[in-house]
Design an enzyme around this catalytic site. Structure first.
Site, short mmCIF file in Angstrom:
data_model
loop_
_atom_site.label_atom_id
_atom_site.label_comp_id
_atom_site.label_asym_id
_atom_site.label_seq_id
_atom_site.Cartn_x
_atom_site.Cartn_y
_atom_site.Cartn_z
CB SER A 147 -6.62 9.18 -3.37
OG SER A 147 -5.39 10.13 -2.58
CB SER B 228 1.09 8.04 -2.37
OG SER B 228 1.76 8.71 -3.58
CD GLU B 229 -0.08 13.24 -4.51
OE1 GLU B 229 0.47 13.67 -3.48
OE2 GLU B 229 0.22 14.15 -4.84
CG ASN B 230 -0.24 7.79 -6.88
OD1 ASN B 230 0.44 8.16 -5.35
ND2 ASN B 230 0.65 6.41 -7.02
#
Lengths: 235, 218, 218, 235
Positions: B87, B45-47
């Protein structure tokens, strides 16, 4: 070192109109709630805010939008905010949308003293308009990159889980997000923490943001930590 | 014709053991439900999370633990948290094996448009431009035609682009297609859908060679 | 004339409350011993530590805990560890208030040479080039003349440079000098040293204005 | 994910002659002792090694120099090694000296997918020869930077304190140094750890290197952890 200040009001007291402020957080997760409230109370205006999102109508940066304190938002995603939309369409609010990774890396660049970085994000799109491009070989193939400049922010305001008087910070789970890079990127960086512990109480191996980047720190209070999309599964 | 779940199920078959996968919002999120249990797959999850788990049970939501769609989630053994610079660093350095995302339009050269409709409120590109600019392998989950019946697989995107020459594969309610230098190559038909129907729904260059099998999704 | 300890003591007076300081190898390392106890000063070691403490007691050495000179050290309450990218990141972004390092030669425009002598085995620049290129404030601890009696404060460095126009202040066994656009400005004499002696030992442009006080180091 | 291999021999078995290898560590602190021994045993030759230092005569990369396995060293500081000096002076060994921060940041660039970075280190010195320079405004003043390229290494070998089968790593104290950046920078990254723990045993907030960057991991043995400069104070 003791960078502790009493509260959010004291931490932000020298933030004047028309400055550029970075605000940590992703959605409503890991946002500096106390400092946002203090900024609303202080009524400082004409702000340029660098923040991945713009909050919702009644929480986060949305509170500063409601009071018309924000002149410009630099963000990657600004949905879920009706007042934001109204101000944008009426021309009261200026918005610069940039890719999320570009936003994160322009903060990193500032914190790491790199004046510019190269990223492929936005090549061939309207994000590239007016920007210098350059080709580099990647895995044997020529690939185009945009040169993106380090941010230049007067203040950065971040929220951490734990901190100490040196300004050392530890973040929790995905509330880390943009906070560590913004902490490094502000000319003045203010950290609000859920728990302020004495120097030496944090394991030096586990500190995410070393205190050298932090100018003021205080223990916040009354954290609401609102959830934007409550999704659950059945037992 | 496939429904959303069908599209998600078909895409799940593209995931291989050992993959790190980034799932976009919408149909891509559903894909997680159809990854075979025996497979070792880690969701990014790119957060700032590797090892995204399922939604929490009611009462166990944690405001500090959300995915890129701002939904409450959980972690799994082996998960790790990191900041957004790292990320997108791992995204740019192609450590994520597969990116699955939605689209409004895809062109037959692999261009994708999925973030902006002129005249409508623009919410922003979020991490989509970073993902499509760097991903080794991008599969798009989308409807073949829009509500007006117009093809969304085009010779050239009309909408503002998210990325150029990046989409590798498309799964729609009608078909599975690869993006090749010669255009869309039809690989599979959805159950009950004819090659003719796919032809009629595709405006971009379409390559049809030999017998086109009906897909199996279970 | 100052000995090494004297130079270190004099440099220690330049450190202000709240400073983050990077100390090079040699005389600069000694400076740590003379920072007044009431001052809040944090020492950075560029291999990845803020809050360097004194050497460990015998038997308490930890192979994982060394400074940039590879010496065993300790930490202090409030210390933090980080990787070398972040370490040089904070150096480049000028978060370190003061850098103290040794030099073989300094030119009157602030150029410094301290890493390489042609014809001799070159060990490398380590972090010195990063430090001098970025530091807000650089104080050089050095001998005014070499063993042959030749000045090391020059109109132009003869040795390969480490950095250009970066040195702000120099403390030698004879004097304290600022580097200004007009050259070295003499600020203080070492105990028992005359202005004439300093003139004779300085080859670069030297500015002497008014009475030059004798330094106090205690 | 299970990236566990049995030992150093298995971890390095596909490392062939003439490849480029990054090796973590600063001085003798945090070096991949087990893999270095395995490389000596395997006898692979013609290596280009990217490592901040070159070990000492009888430890660290010095062991690979003694057996003449290294063709080229890319380092920031290579003192304390007589055999190194002999090979360098005789022309058997090629050496490229670069600033320590440049070395660290060129690793970071590779791991973060940035083809090049800008640094002021080395401007006006022989390090700048043949390199592109560029001026940027920094704090209102024009400042010159060198453009330095991301490293391109076939293998990275790092040493961590703890790790899990996913490849998640935690480093200890200043043994962290170059290890996290090199872990991100290798096409294939091998991690040796003092303690391999089950997935889930490491706190996800405390992981320094997420497993996505790691291809193989094993629990090392017989760590000597030699001290280069034993300095103590009196009781």
């Amino acid at each position: 070192m003791n960078k502790t200040v009493a509260n959010a009001d004291e931490a932000i007291k020298d933030i004047q109109d028309n400055v550029t402020i970075m605000l940590g957080g992703f959605g409503l997760c890991g946002i500096p709630e106390n400092c946002i409230s203090a900024l609303v109370k202080k009524g400082v205006k004409g702000l340029t805010c660098i923040s991945n999102n713009a909050g919702v109508d009644d929480f986060g940066i949305g509170l500063m939008l409601k009071t018309r304190q924000v002149k410009k938002m630099i963000s990657s995603y600004v949905g879920e905010n009706a007042e934001f939309e109204r101000q944008l369409l009426s021309g009261e609010l200026e918005v610069e949308l940039i890719p999320q990774g570009t936003l994160a890396t322009r903060c990193l660049a500032a914190g790491y003293g790199m004046p510019a970085i190269f990223t492929p994000a936005g090549v061939g799109t309207e994000v590239a308009i007016g920007k210098e491009t350059r080709k580099f070989m990647v895995e044997g193939v020529e690939k185009e990159f945009l040169m993106e400049m380090a941010f230049d922010a007067d203040f950065a305001i971040v929220k951490a889980w734990k901190g100490d008087p040196h300004g050392n910070l530890i973040f929790r789970e995905t509330a880390r997000n943009f906070n560590p890079m913004m902490a490094m990127a502000g000319k003045i960086t203010i950290a609000e923490v859920e728990e302020l512990v004495p120097a030496g109480a944090l394991d030096p191996d586990q500190i995410h943001t070393p205190g050298i980047y932090i100018h003021r720190i205080f223990q916040g209070s009354n954290y609401e930590k609102r959830i934007e999309q409550r999704t659950v599964r059945k037992l | 014709m496939l429904d959303k779940v069908g599209i998600a199920k078909r895409i799940a078959k593209e995931i291989k053991d050992g993959y790190y996968v980034n799932l976009g919002i919408g149909i891509p999120t559903l894909v997680a439900n159809y990854i075979p249990e025996h497979m070792n797959v880690v969701l990014q999850s790119e957060n700032g999370l590797l090892g995204m788990g399922p939604f929490p049970f009611e009462g166990e939501e944690d405001a500090d633990l959300i995915n890129a769609g701002k939904q409450t989630i959980t972690t799994l053994p082996g998960s790790s948290f990191f900041d957004s610079a790292m990320s997108f660093g791992m995204i740019r350095s192609r450590k994520v094996d597969l990116t699955i995302l939605g689209a409004m339009e895809v062109a037959d050269n692999g261009d994708i448009a999925n973030w902006k409709i002129p005249g409508k409120m623009v919410k922003g590109m979020g991490g989509a431009m970073d993902l499509v600019a760097s991903a080794k392998n991008i599969i798009v989950a989308m409807q073949h035609v829009n509500k007006a019946g117009e093809s969304k697989l085009l010779p050239k995107c009309d909408l503002p682009l998210t990325g150029v020459r990046c989409v590798k594969k498309i799964v729609t309610e009608l078909a599975v297609l690869d993006v090749t230098p010669q255009g869309f190559r039809l690989l599979e038909r959805a159950p009950g859908i004819s090659v003719e129907q796919i032809k009629n729904a595709t405006l971009g260059r379409l390559i049809i060679e030999g017998e086109i099998p009906e897909m199996s999704i279970d």
